[in-house]
Enzyme design. Structure first.
Site, PDB file in Angstrom:
ATOM      1  N   GLY A   1      -8.779  29.993 -10.696  1.00 50.00           N
ATOM      2  CA  GLY A   1      -7.724  29.472 -11.538  1.00 50.00           C
ATOM      3  C   GLY A   1      -8.017  28.219 -12.233  1.00 50.00           C
ATOM      4  O   GLY A   1      -9.050  27.821 -12.468  1.00 50.00           O
TER       5      GLY A   1
ATOM      6  N   SER B   1      -8.601  25.030 -13.180  1.00 49.79           N
ATOM      7  CA  SER B   1      -8.586  23.847 -12.373  1.00 49.79           C
ATOM      8  C   SER B   1     -10.287  23.259 -12.968  1.00 49.79           C
ATOM      9  O   SER B   1     -11.360  23.963 -12.882  1.00 49.79           O
ATOM     10  CB  SER B   1      -8.860  24.278 -11.089  1.00 49.79           C
ATOM     11  OG  SER B   1      -9.958  25.362 -10.938  1.00 49.79           O
TER      12      SER B   1
ATOM     13  N   ALA C   1     -12.839  20.450 -12.252  1.00 47.86           N
ATOM     14  CA  ALA C   1     -13.399  19.583 -11.238  1.00 47.86           C
ATOM     15  C   ALA C   1     -13.174  18.210 -11.026  1.00 47.86           C
ATOM     16  O   ALA C   1     -12.733  17.835 -10.022  1.00 47.86           O
ATOM     17  CB  ALA C   1     -14.746  19.786 -10.972  1.00 47.86           C
TER      18      ALA C   1
ATOM     19  N   LYS D   1     -12.385  35.216 -18.992  1.00 47.56           N
ATOM     20  CA  LYS D   1     -12.042  34.002 -19.552  1.00 47.56           C
ATOM     21  C   LYS D   1     -13.099  33.302 -19.861  1.00 47.56           C
ATOM     22  O   LYS D   1     -13.052  32.484 -20.812  1.00 47.56           O
ATOM     23  CB  LYS D   1     -10.888  33.151 -18.978  1.00 47.56           C
ATOM     24  CG  LYS D   1     -11.487  32.781 -17.481  1.00 47.56           C
ATOM     25  CD  LYS D   1     -12.038  31.244 -17.659  1.00 47.56           C
ATOM     26  CE  LYS D   1     -12.410  30.961 -16.371  1.00 47.56           C
ATOM     27  NZ  LYS D   1     -13.114  29.588 -16.509  1.00 47.56           N
TER      28      LYS D   1
ATOM     29  N   LEU E   1     -24.104  24.238 -17.036  1.00 47.68           N
ATOM     30  CA  LEU E   1     -23.938  25.713 -16.864  1.00 47.68           C
ATOM     31  C   LEU E   1     -22.963  26.134 -17.509  1.00 47.68           C
ATOM     32  O   LEU E   1     -21.806  25.573 -17.256  1.00 47.68           O
ATOM     33  CB  LEU E   1     -24.106  26.123 -15.316  1.00 47.68           C
ATOM     34  CG  LEU E   1     -24.019  27.442 -15.189  1.00 47.68           C
ATOM     35  CD1 LEU E   1     -25.179  28.524 -15.586  1.00 47.68           C
ATOM     36  CD2 LEU E   1     -23.782  27.620 -13.734  1.00 47.68           C
TER      37      LEU E   1
END
EC number: 1.1.1.94
Length: 328
Positions: free
Chosen positions: A136, A138, A140, A191, A275
């Site tokens: 979802g 978000s 970090a 996505k 990454l």
């Protein structure tokens, strides 16, 4: 059913650290595993993951560990490692997990070479575990700081997903539960590729109109792909699909957008740095789409640029030269 009082988090990067804090805020005892004993010692001494998420204090309920057995002994385990190493780490966990332990993939990608989604990888590498997925919109840093966030937790056993979601939720981290595992995984994987495309548009300074068109048409591709693989429409328009696309395609706080931004600015595929899962997912996603006869021109263009078959400008020209058609 277990109340999931003990949560293992495997992977002490930014996202793993944020999720460890989430679980601790929900009142859970958390084991946060890193392979590097020096990092574990540093986290324990400083109560901060200076390598993975600097400036954020570890919650009191988070115990860093370099012993994978400690994380595996918990009642549920969050697997927070890059998609391309999910199989290897799941294999390490397999002999340590009690039968039926939820093993929750928190990566957003498709395995290169096998075109396997992460829950399929877990099922193959750790067959006694119960594969689940958390995904979802978000970042970090937002989550770790306790800013309001909502995500989706999916498992084939809807009741189990509901129970674990309740165990991890708090006043700042809301989890919706779902049994549409594949739909949640598709949104998270697709996505990332589309966010690279959005970054390229920004890097080439093609304007806000082009960015909006890219996001809308990219979402149409995500929906076509999802339908072909059995995803539920509500999942694709929900948090793990449209919601995550809006966030990830919205600016350079997203690793995939930042990757595309650098690519658009320089015309060269970035090497090193943080990454960007979409760079590894693109080829698998496009191949899977072709196998089901799903048209995904934006994702295919990203793959062509990453593989060196097209330049950035050549890909843009090819997309704009596509035949006129009805919107669908």
């Amino acid at each position: 059913m277990s109340a999931f009082d003990r949560i293992g988090v495997v992977g002490a990067g930014a996202w793993g650290t944020a999720l460890a804090n989430v679980a601790a805020r929900a009142g859970r005892a958390v084991k946060l595993w890193s392979r590097d004993p020096a990092q574990v010692a540093e986290m324990a001494a400083r109560r901060e993951n200076a390598r993975g998420l600097p400036g954020i204090a570890l919650e009191a309920g988070v115990t860093p560990t370099a012993d994978l057995r400690e994380a595996a002994a918990c009642e549920a385990v969050l697997l927070v490692v890059p998609a391309q190493v999910c199989r290897a780490v799941s294999g390490e966990l397999a002999p340590l997990l009690a039968a039926g332990t939820p093993l929750v993939s928190c990566a957003k990608g498709i395995e290169r070479g096998t075109a396997a989604f992460m829950t399929d990888v877990i099922r193959a590498a750790a067959p006694a575990a119960r594969p689940m997925v958390l995904s979802g919109p978000s970042f970090a840093d937002d989550v770790a700081r306790g800013l309001p966030t909502a995500v989706t937790l999916a498992g084939e056993d809807g009741a189990l997903a509901e129970t674990l979601a309740a165990a991890l939720g708090s006043s700042t981290f809301r989890l919706y539960h779902s049994s549409d595992v594949r739909g949640v995984e598709i949104g998270g994987a697709a996505k990332n590729v589309l966010a690279i495309a959005a970054g390229i548009v920004a890097g080439r300074r093609l304007g806000a109109s082009a960015g909006a068109a890219l996001t809308a048409r990219g979402f149409a591709e995500l929906q076509r792909f999802g339908r072909a693989f059995g995803a539920q429409p509500d999942t694709l328009t929900g948090l793990s699909g449209l919601g995550d696309l809006i966030l990830t395609a919205g600016g350079p706080q997203s690793r995939n957008f930042a990757f595309g931004l650098a690519l658009g600015q320089t015309g060269e595929v970035p090497q090193g740095g943080k990454l960007a899962e979409g760079a590894f997912t693109a080829s698998a996603l496009v191949a899977m789409a072709a196998g089901r006869g799903v048209e995904m021109p934006i994702c295919a263009a990203v793959d062509a640029v990453l593989s060196g078959r097209l330049s950035v400008d050549g890909a843009i020209e090819a997309l704009m030269a596509r035949p006129q058609r009805a919107e669908a």
